[in-house]
Design an enzyme around this catalytic site. Structure first.
Site, PDB file in Angstrom:
ATOM      1  N   CYS A 279       0.833  -1.202   0.000  1.00  0.00           N
ATOM      2  CA  CYS A 279       0.000   0.000   0.000  1.00  0.00           C
ATOM      3  C   CYS A 279       0.874   1.261   0.000  1.00  0.00           C
ATOM      4  CB  CYS A 279      -0.990  -0.036   1.156  1.00  0.00           C
ATOM      5  SG  CYS A 279      -2.364   1.146   0.938  1.00  0.00           S
TER       6      CYS A 279
ATOM      7  N   GLU B  55      -1.333  -8.768   3.961  1.00  0.00           N
ATOM      8  CA  GLU B  55      -1.244  -9.184   5.375  1.00  0.00           C
ATOM      9  C   GLU B  55      -2.614  -9.380   5.998  1.00  0.00           C
ATOM     10  OE1 GLU B  55      -2.077  -4.859   5.862  1.00  0.00           O
ATOM     11  OE2 GLU B  55      -1.017  -6.101   4.406  1.00  0.00           O
TER      12      GLU B  55
ATOM     13  N   HIS C 251      -3.546  -5.118   0.529  1.00  0.00           N
ATOM     14  CA  HIS C 251      -3.016  -5.509   1.840  1.00  0.00           C
ATOM     15  C   HIS C 251      -2.976  -7.029   1.970  1.00  0.00           C
ATOM     16  CE1 HIS C 251      -2.739  -1.618   3.987  1.00  0.00           C
ATOM     17  NE2 HIS C 251      -3.593  -1.247   3.055  1.00  0.00           N
TER      18      HIS C 251
END
Length: 237
Positions: free
Chosen positions: A116, A218, A216
């Site tokens: 990001c 994660e 994202h």
């Protein structure tokens, strides 16, 4: 003492924010635990890299890979633009620290994964520019529908890209951003797009591993392919 191969040490750039713990409320270097968990599950050893005035060259001697985490907007002065009313307040210490980190990493060909803000920082560090508020361009808020709400969106991936070799020709990703790449930095190639043609990933083909994703990863620990590829490439020969 482990008998297995040495696990790569992955430095994760961190926030400098006011945080609370116990009776204290103080400035703190922190990172969402999801980044740490994904690096561990992918086979790496995560270490936090708190913003600081000096130290990037020394740290890049000690880590095997650099993970540029998401976070606040980059100061638009970094790419010669006035601030848009919806651009967040500058975080000068973090900006300076991460620009030093990524430039040193690229000079030394240390693997880099930008998430990001990290993708945007990679772009700006190479001379690129950003769209400061996507709704002005797209006419909707589909990339950031509400504060702290991630949205699943499909992206198409360029067939000949490094990213396609990891994720295939398309992927469902977790999206949360109101800025994006406009002019690409020197040497960067776009490698993924959303349906509205917003650039969702970039890569630097002349480096061992230099990939930025606007989404994202994660936030989806059921799919660690991107982290695994990054950690694998970070293993020192």
């Amino acid at each position: 003492m482990s008998d297995g191969p040495r696990r790569p040490v992955i430095g994760i750039s961190s926030y400098l924010e006011t945080a609370s713990w116990g009776v204290w409320e103080r400035p703190a270097a922190l990172i969402p635990q999801s980044y740490v968990d994904c690096v561990v599950q992918a086979g790496g050893v995560p270490v936090l890299l708190p913003p600081q005035a000096l130290g990037a060259p020394e740290l890049l001697e000690l880590i095997d890979g650099l993970l540029l985490a998401g976070g606040p907007d980059i100061d638009p002065a970094r790419y010669g633009a006035p601030a848009h009313p919806r651009t967040g307040a500058p975080h000068g210490a973090r900006d300076s620290w991460e620009f030093d980190l990524v430039r040193t990493a690229l000079e030394r060909d240390v693997p880099v994964l930008g998430v990001c803000r990290g993708m945007q920082l990679l772009n700006v560090a190479l001379g690129g520019e950003l769209v400061q508020h996507l709704p002005d361009v797209l006419g909707d808020q589909s990339h950031q529908i509400a504060p702290a709400v991630f949205t699943a969106r499909p992206v198409r991936i360029r067939a000949s890209s490094r990213l396609a070799g990891i994720l295939g020709g398309e992927a469902q990703v977790q999206c949360y951003h109101h800025q994006a790449v406009s002019r690409l930095g020197e040497g960067l190639l776009p490698s993924a797009w959303s349906a509205d043609e917003c650039v969702e990933a970039v890569e630097l083909p002349d480096r061992r591993f230099a990939v930025g994703v606007q989404w994202h990863p994660e936030q989806d620990d059921s799919d660690l392919r991107l982290f695994e590829a990054f950690v694998k490439e970070s293993r020192r020969s």
